[in-house]
Design a protein around this motif. Sequence first.
Motif, PDB file in Angstrom:
ATOM      1  N   PRO A 197       0.827  -1.215   0.000  1.00 53.68           N
ATOM      2  CA  PRO A 197       0.000   0.000   0.000  1.00 53.68           C
ATOM      3  C   PRO A 197       0.855   1.256   0.000  1.00 53.68           C
ATOM      4  N   GLN A 198       0.217   2.386  -0.222  1.00 53.59           N
ATOM      5  CA  GLN A 198       0.933   3.655  -0.138  1.00 53.59           C
ATOM      6  C   GLN A 198       1.515   3.825   1.259  1.00 53.59           C
ATOM      7  N   ILE A 290       2.820   0.051  -6.846  1.00 52.04           N
ATOM      8  CA  ILE A 290       1.621  -0.474  -6.195  1.00 52.04           C
ATOM      9  C   ILE A 290       0.972  -1.542  -7.066  1.00 52.04           C
ATOM     10  N   ARG A 307       6.214  -8.391  -0.898  1.00 52.66           N
ATOM     11  CA  ARG A 307       5.189  -7.487  -0.370  1.00 52.66           C
ATOM     12  C   ARG A 307       5.678  -6.807   0.909  1.00 52.66           C
ATOM     13  N   GLU A 309       4.616  -3.841   4.082  1.00 48.39           N
ATOM     14  CA  GLU A 309       3.479  -3.299   4.825  1.00 48.39           C
ATOM     15  C   GLU A 309       3.866  -1.966   5.453  1.00 48.39           C
ATOM     16  N   ARG A 310       2.861  -1.175   5.776  1.00 44.77           N
ATOM     17  CA  ARG A 310       3.127   0.144   6.359  1.00 44.77           C
ATOM     18  C   ARG A 310       3.749  -0.004   7.743  1.00 44.77           C
TER      19      ARG A 310
END
Length: 491
Positions: A197-198, A290, A307, A309-310
């Motif tokens: 994600p952003q 993305i 992948r 993650e934030r």
Amino acid sequence: MTEDDKTPAREVIADYAQAHFRYFRTADGTVYAQHNGHPVARPIRSQGTTGSHRQELMVGLFRDGMGVFNGTALKEALDLIEALALTEDVQPVHIRVAPGFDGATWLDLGRNDGLSVRIHATGWDVLTPDPVEVCWRRTQLTGELPLPEKDTDGKGIDLLLRLCNFANAETECLAIAWLIGCLGPSVPVPAPFLTGPQGAGKSTGGRMLVRIIEGMSGDLRRAPKDEENLTAAVAAGWVTALDNLSHLTPDLSDAMCCIVTGAENVKRALYTDGDVVRARYRRPMLLTGIDVGVIRPDLAERLLPLRLERPKVRRTEAELWAEYEEILPVVLGSLLDLTVKVRAADAEIPTDLRMADFAHLCAQLDQATGLGALSAYRRSLDDLNDDVIEGDLLAQTVLQHAGGMEAGSEQRMTSAEWLHCLTRLYVGEDCRPLPKGWPTTGKVLSDRLKRLQPTLAARGVFIDWGRTKVTRYIEMSRPPAPPGTEQEQVF
């Protein structure tokens, strides 16, 4: 002394050059010069900002008290030297990573003193390579690496993973496998695609991985607009990292496939009509973004999804990179230690995967550490197959048709008959319009199925081509499930 007794300037330069430098040629005919005892080679004709041999020769003549010579004398001397070098044996030049004698591998640290890392069967050492064994080529993209630390006990890998925002342990072990693969000059490795994600730190994570191999000056770049610029950028460095991809054109997708597994580019030499320039390349790649939209099947087999993650706690850029630069010698030392262990591990070569060399490396990593990299790699390929199918309506329609076939059955039809069958299935009773890009002829359908063949086979649907005495046909089959297993649903 009369003017006739003076030694011509071109002879003074040629004698000095042959006494202080070693000259050789590469397979493409480019002549390089190496200062005696130094592993870095410079092309004698280059005028780039990284420094040409002409500039190096002028500085040496001046500092040794030989004087300052005009351009004509230098040109005549270099013309003679180039002609003599073309009669010498061929020797390759390398950027960043090179094969050595007795199965060893060299890593260029990018230092002015030529110090490099020699990775061998029992360990690794920092020393200056023999110019006969390794010739380094430097460009503006060749950054300097710190001297790696010895006896790190693997803590550098833990420090690196703590800074990156990888989503799970599977992603972490695949990233480690890719880094080890980057230290192998003859092993093609899939291109990591950092997604998330952003705000997940994809660009930052990509820079961290790249800078372990390319130094603190290594960075991500925007994708070039055409293949020629991409090829030039690839040829000038070791790891090619493209940032923030949102769309992959067919030409760019094909170019990436060639970069990962190796290709050769031939174009006309400048200012000539009949001469050509050859550029061979096979480089590690890294991508961030993305979502890149539809992924073509041939590229999907060459990708490695990682992948992120934030992060729960944000840090300033200055604080993050200061810590990274401080731990980089430990990270590099731990990576070299692990590389030695992995190469010494004995593991079977998986024969069912496209990137068999990387799959074997994953198996060796599992043997040395027990991380489960090979199974993680298989699952990542399975996820990519899903992405290909989700983005291709023809693949979905083929699987829908195969879902109505009995296990162990097969169907043969001409390409035109298959096109009529699949089109009717897609249109359905509500007669929905055909999507853009749907095959319009049997030949186009056959070509599309050839691209989708590996993806469909991974879902238990096999496509083959044959010929009878009358016509050609395409065969679709679903083999029976092995005894004791349930037949997988293809759609």
